[in-house]
Motif scaffolding. Structure first.
Motif, PDB file in Angstrom:
ATOM      1  N   GLU A  40      -4.898  12.125   8.801  1.00 33.83           N
ATOM      2  CA  GLU A  40      -6.087  11.332   8.486  1.00 33.83           C
ATOM      3  C   GLU A  40      -6.538  11.647   7.068  1.00 33.83           C
ATOM      4  O   GLU A  40      -6.765  12.814   6.714  1.00 33.83           O
ATOM      5  CB  GLU A  40      -7.207  11.645   9.473  1.00 33.83           C
ATOM      6  CG  GLU A  40      -6.893  11.234  10.901  1.00 33.83           C
ATOM      7  CD  GLU A  40      -7.964  11.668  11.898  1.00 33.83           C
ATOM      8  OE1 GLU A  40      -7.843  11.297  13.084  1.00 33.83           O
ATOM      9  OE2 GLU A  40      -8.901  12.385  11.477  1.00 33.83           O
ATOM     10  N   ALA A  41      -6.685  10.597   6.240  1.00 33.04           N
ATOM     11  CA  ALA A  41      -7.171  10.797   4.873  1.00 33.04           C
ATOM     12  C   ALA A  41      -8.608  11.287   4.887  1.00 33.04           C
ATOM     13  O   ALA A  41      -9.013  12.115   4.062  1.00 33.04           O
ATOM     14  CB  ALA A  41      -7.052   9.495   4.081  1.00 33.04           C
ATOM     15  N   THR A  49      -8.200   6.008   9.098  1.00 34.69           N
ATOM     16  CA  THR A  49      -7.690   6.383   7.766  1.00 34.69           C
ATOM     17  C   THR A  49      -6.371   7.139   7.855  1.00 34.69           C
ATOM     18  O   THR A  49      -5.901   7.676   6.841  1.00 34.69           O
ATOM     19  CB  THR A  49      -8.724   7.262   7.035  1.00 34.69           C
ATOM     20  OG1 THR A  49      -8.905   8.493   7.765  1.00 34.69           O
ATOM     21  CG2 THR A  49     -10.060   6.560   6.912  1.00 34.69           C
ATOM     22  N   SER A  50      -5.767   7.184   9.059  1.00 39.68           N
ATOM     23  CA  SER A  50      -4.519   7.936   9.199  1.00 39.68           C
ATOM     24  C   SER A  50      -3.400   7.257   8.410  1.00 39.68           C
ATOM     25  O   SER A  50      -3.372   6.030   8.252  1.00 39.68           O
ATOM     26  CB  SER A  50      -4.133   8.056  10.674  1.00 39.68           C
ATOM     27  OG  SER A  50      -3.819   6.781  11.197  1.00 39.68           O
ATOM     28  N   GLU A  51      -2.487   8.090   7.905  1.00 37.92           N
ATOM     29  CA  GLU A  51      -1.370   7.612   7.091  1.00 37.92           C
ATOM     30  C   GLU A  51      -0.068   8.216   7.617  1.00 37.92           C
ATOM     31  O   GLU A  51      -0.040   9.341   8.113  1.00 37.92           O
ATOM     32  CB  GLU A  51      -1.567   7.998   5.628  1.00 37.92           C
ATOM     33  CG  GLU A  51      -2.806   7.354   5.006  1.00 37.92           C
ATOM     34  CD  GLU A  51      -3.029   7.821   3.569  1.00 37.92           C
ATOM     35  OE1 GLU A  51      -2.955   9.060   3.348  1.00 37.92           O
ATOM     36  OE2 GLU A  51      -3.269   6.980   2.703  1.00 37.92           O
ATOM     37  N   LEU A  79       0.813  -1.213   0.000  1.00 36.28           N
ATOM     38  CA  LEU A  79       0.000   0.000   0.000  1.00 36.28           C
ATOM     39  C   LEU A  79       0.846   1.262   0.000  1.00 36.28           C
ATOM     40  O   LEU A  79       0.340   2.365   0.211  1.00 36.28           O
ATOM     41  CB  LEU A  79      -0.920   0.008   1.239  1.00 36.28           C
ATOM     42  CG  LEU A  79      -1.906  -1.167   1.347  1.00 36.28           C
ATOM     43  CD1 LEU A  79      -2.722  -1.061   2.629  1.00 36.28           C
ATOM     44  CD2 LEU A  79      -2.838  -1.202   0.139  1.00 36.28           C
ATOM     45  N   SER A 139       1.739  12.448  10.408  1.00 37.78           N
ATOM     46  CA  SER A 139       0.674  11.454  10.355  1.00 37.78           C
ATOM     47  C   SER A 139      -0.618  12.214  10.156  1.00 37.78           C
ATOM     48  O   SER A 139      -0.958  13.087  10.967  1.00 37.78           O
ATOM     49  CB  SER A 139       0.629  10.640  11.645  1.00 37.78           C
ATOM     50  OG  SER A 139      -0.378   9.666  11.589  1.00 37.78           O
ATOM     51  N   LYS A 159       2.515   5.484   3.852  1.00 35.16           N
ATOM     52  CA  LYS A 159       2.035   4.150   4.207  1.00 35.16           C
ATOM     53  C   LYS A 159       0.816   4.295   5.119  1.00 35.16           C
ATOM     54  O   LYS A 159       0.900   4.948   6.160  1.00 35.16           O
ATOM     55  CB  LYS A 159       3.120   3.350   4.924  1.00 35.16           C
ATOM     56  CG  LYS A 159       2.731   1.905   5.255  1.00 35.16           C
ATOM     57  CD  LYS A 159       3.889   1.191   5.937  1.00 35.16           C
ATOM     58  CE  LYS A 159       3.535  -0.265   6.239  1.00 35.16           C
ATOM     59  NZ  LYS A 159       3.380  -1.055   5.022  1.00 35.16           N
ATOM     60  N   PRO A 160      -0.315   3.688   4.784  1.00 34.74           N
ATOM     61  CA  PRO A 160      -1.498   3.758   5.650  1.00 34.74           C
ATOM     62  C   PRO A 160      -1.246   3.026   6.978  1.00 34.74           C
ATOM     63  O   PRO A 160      -0.712   1.917   6.984  1.00 34.74           O
ATOM     64  CB  PRO A 160      -2.588   3.060   4.838  1.00 34.74           C
ATOM     65  CG  PRO A 160      -2.099   3.066   3.431  1.00 34.74           C
ATOM     66  CD  PRO A 160      -0.609   2.999   3.515  1.00 34.74           C
ATOM     67  N   ASN A 161      -1.639   3.668   8.068  1.00 34.18           N
ATOM     68  CA  ASN A 161      -1.505   3.018   9.376  1.00 34.18           C
ATOM     69  C   ASN A 161      -2.413   1.803   9.508  1.00 34.18           C
ATOM     70  O   ASN A 161      -2.174   0.914  10.343  1.00 34.18           O
ATOM     71  CB  ASN A 161      -1.830   4.008  10.507  1.00 34.18           C
ATOM     72  CG  ASN A 161      -0.705   4.999  10.729  1.00 34.18           C
ATOM     73  OD1 ASN A 161       0.469   4.652  10.645  1.00 34.18           O
ATOM     74  ND2 ASN A 161      -1.049   6.252  11.010  1.00 34.18           N
ATOM     75  N   LEU A 162      -3.450   1.755   8.668  1.00 38.61           N
ATOM     76  CA  LEU A 162      -4.368   0.620   8.722  1.00 38.61           C
ATOM     77  C   LEU A 162      -3.656  -0.692   8.411  1.00 38.61           C
ATOM     78  O   LEU A 162      -4.076  -1.756   8.874  1.00 38.61           O
ATOM     79  CB  LEU A 162      -5.532   0.835   7.740  1.00 38.61           C
ATOM     80  CG  LEU A 162      -6.704  -0.156   7.847  1.00 38.61           C
ATOM     81  CD1 LEU A 162      -7.347  -0.059   9.222  1.00 38.61           C
ATOM     82  CD2 LEU A 162      -7.729   0.119   6.749  1.00 38.61           C
ATOM     83  N   SER A 163      -2.559  -0.603   7.656  1.00 36.63           N
ATOM     84  CA  SER A 163      -1.820  -1.821   7.343  1.00 36.63           C
ATOM     85  C   SER A 163      -1.143  -2.416   8.576  1.00 36.63           C
ATOM     86  O   SER A 163      -0.768  -3.588   8.593  1.00 36.63           O
ATOM     87  CB  SER A 163      -0.774  -1.528   6.265  1.00 36.63           C
ATOM     88  OG  SER A 163       0.186  -0.599   6.744  1.00 36.63           O
TER      89      SER A 163
END
Length: 481
Positions: free
Chosen positions: A142-143, A150-152, A97, A140, A173-177
């Motif tokens: 939030e998208a 959705t933070s990146e 991602l 960092s 890099k998305p933090n969701l990963s």
């Protein structure tokens, strides 16, 4: 409101469990709260390396202005299309991602891996602005505003020509990963925490059962003693404190049963009562024979004297028994020993005049204690000194102080104590014949003094001096509350 009674074992278990459980909970909470920032820090560290590597690769094409259709763009698109086959812990990673954008020295986007925002200024973003200013740039964001999922993470690296920063490459890099790894770690920590808490419960049960097992032995011993069972063995323990407690209970048992105590009292009292009772009986028998008036008066006087002796003995014995049953001081006040000694000497004035004795009082000092009992102790010591002093002698009463105590000495000019009596003078009913009369006292005076000293946390001693005997009281300045 009266609280319900609970067993000591349960109370001990709850205390142990709360102590260990709360400690573990706090540690687990701290560990869980640190998982997310720790994981992000580790990820950010690897992104720094990757961003600087990509910046070096992109620099030649950035200088030539060929980023849009150059090798860097083709390599990154091929990387995005690559099917990954990585098993990281319990998560299968099949795609990346990551995103990249590059800005020039003014913060304007000249390349974006998704082909958007070309020509748009990103200078206001920390990753671009700080890097262009020679600092470490990261942020960092939030998208979707308001949605933390959705933070990146944005990590920037400078594009350099020599020492000059001519552009910025930012790796996204998305933090969701990271969320799957965070959940796996949290689950493991929680499972480990539950295991630790369960172990704490089991350990608490074991410790409380072990400790209360020793207490149960003491309880069973106390119950057996209270039921009058004989030949009950004193429980043995490996713990010094419990062993001392068991021995103390055994000693208390002996004292409560009172066999030795009562036997000693009865034996001594019987021995002391024999002489006056025999004298009274003999005198009464002689009076029955019709003696001349002079002889009758003599024997009636004997009966009176021996009756008084018995009365004194009984009164002293009752006073001593009451004192021995007293658990502490009831009336603690500041006592001036000098004034107290002077009052005692005044009470004994008649006895002193009969033997033409003088008393030399030296020194003064104050202590905390029971004034009446201390006066009784001084009076007993003075009475002994009077009994053993020769006619016309002097009795010295000295009061002095040292760093942690105060002392009072009574010294006479009598014959002193024989060696065989030194170790026995404080025994109940033990008495020495008086030099002038050959008579003995009740033998309770020094026992009375010793008990008063015990209640005052004090010490008493009797020894021979250069001339006569010296009795000494050693008292603390203050009594424990």
């Amino acid at each position: 409101m009266k609280l319900p009674k609970i067993s000591f074992r349960l109370r001990l278990f709850l205390f142990f469990f709360l102590l260990i459980g709360v400690g573990l909970s706090l540690q687990l909470n701290v560990l869980t709260s640190e998982l997310k920032p720790g994981l992000r820090q580790a990820t950010e560290e690897s992104m720094v390396d990757a961003a600087n590597l990509l910046a070096e690769i992109a620099t030649p094409e950035f200088v030539r202005g060929e980023l849009a259709n150059g090798e860097f763009d083709r390599a990154f698109k091929a990387f995005k299309q690559r099917e990954l086959n990585a098993q990281i812990w319990t998560k299968a990673k099949t795609e990346s991602l990551l995103r990249v954008y590059i800005t020039d020295s003014r913060g304007v986007v000249v390349y974006h891996s998704e082909g958007r925002d070309i020509g748009k200024s990103y200078y206001r973003w920390n990753d671009v602005q700080r890097t262009l200013n020679g600092q470490y740039g990261a942020r960092s964001t939030e998208a979707v505003k308001g949605d933390p999922l959705t933070s990146e993470m944005y990590v920037a690296a400078p594009i350099l020509v020599g020492e000059q920063v001519i552009g910025v490459l930012t790796l996204v890099k998305p933090n969701l990963s990271l969320q799957p790894f965070l959940e796996v770690s949290r689950d493991k920590v929680e499972r480990f925490g539950m295991v630790l808490i369960l172990l704490a419960v089991l350990l608490g049960l074991a410790v409380s059962y072990w400790l209360t097992g020793s207490i149960r032995k003491l309880r069973d011993y106390a119950v057996a003693v209270s039921q009058g069972k004989e030949a009950v063995a004193v429980p043995q323990f490996s713990d010094i404190e419990l062993e001392h407690l068991a021995q103390a209970m055994a000693h208390m048992r002996v004292q409560l049963e009172g066999k030795n105590y009562v036997e000693q009292y009865i034996h001594s009292l019987t021995h002391e009562m024999k002489s006056p009772v025999a004298a009274i009986k003999g005198a009464a028998e002689l009076l029955e024979q019709g003696l001349p008036p002079a002889d009758q008066a003599h024997f009636i006087g004997n009966i009176k004297n021996e009756s008084v002796r018995v009365e004194i003995l009984i009164n002293q014995l009752l006073a001593l028994a009451a004192l021995e049953n007293q658990q502490g001081l009831n009336n603690i006040v500041a006592v001036d020993l000098g004034q107290l000694a002077l009052a005692v000497v005044e009470r004994l004035d008649l006895s002193l005049k009969e033997k033409q004795l003088t008393v030399n009082i030296q020194g003064t000092g104050c202590v905390e204690g029971d004034a009446f009992l201390l006066g009784q102790a001084i009076e007993n010591l003075m009475t002994n000194a009077i009994d053993f002093s020769p006619v016309g002698a002097e009795i010295s009463l000295t009061i002095g102080a040292k760093s942690d105590h105060i002392f009072l000495k009574v010294a006479d000019q009598g014959p002193g104590l024989p060696d065989y009596a030194l170790a026995r003078v404080f025994e109940r009913f033990y008495s020495l014949p008086r030099p002038h009369t050959g008579k003995k006292s009740s033998g309770l005076g020094l026992s009375f003094v010793q008990q008063i000293c015990y209640l005052h946390q004090a010490k008493c001693s009797l020894r021979n001096g250069e001339q006569g005997a010296i009795a000494q009281l050693t008292l603390p300045f203050t009594q424990p509350k």
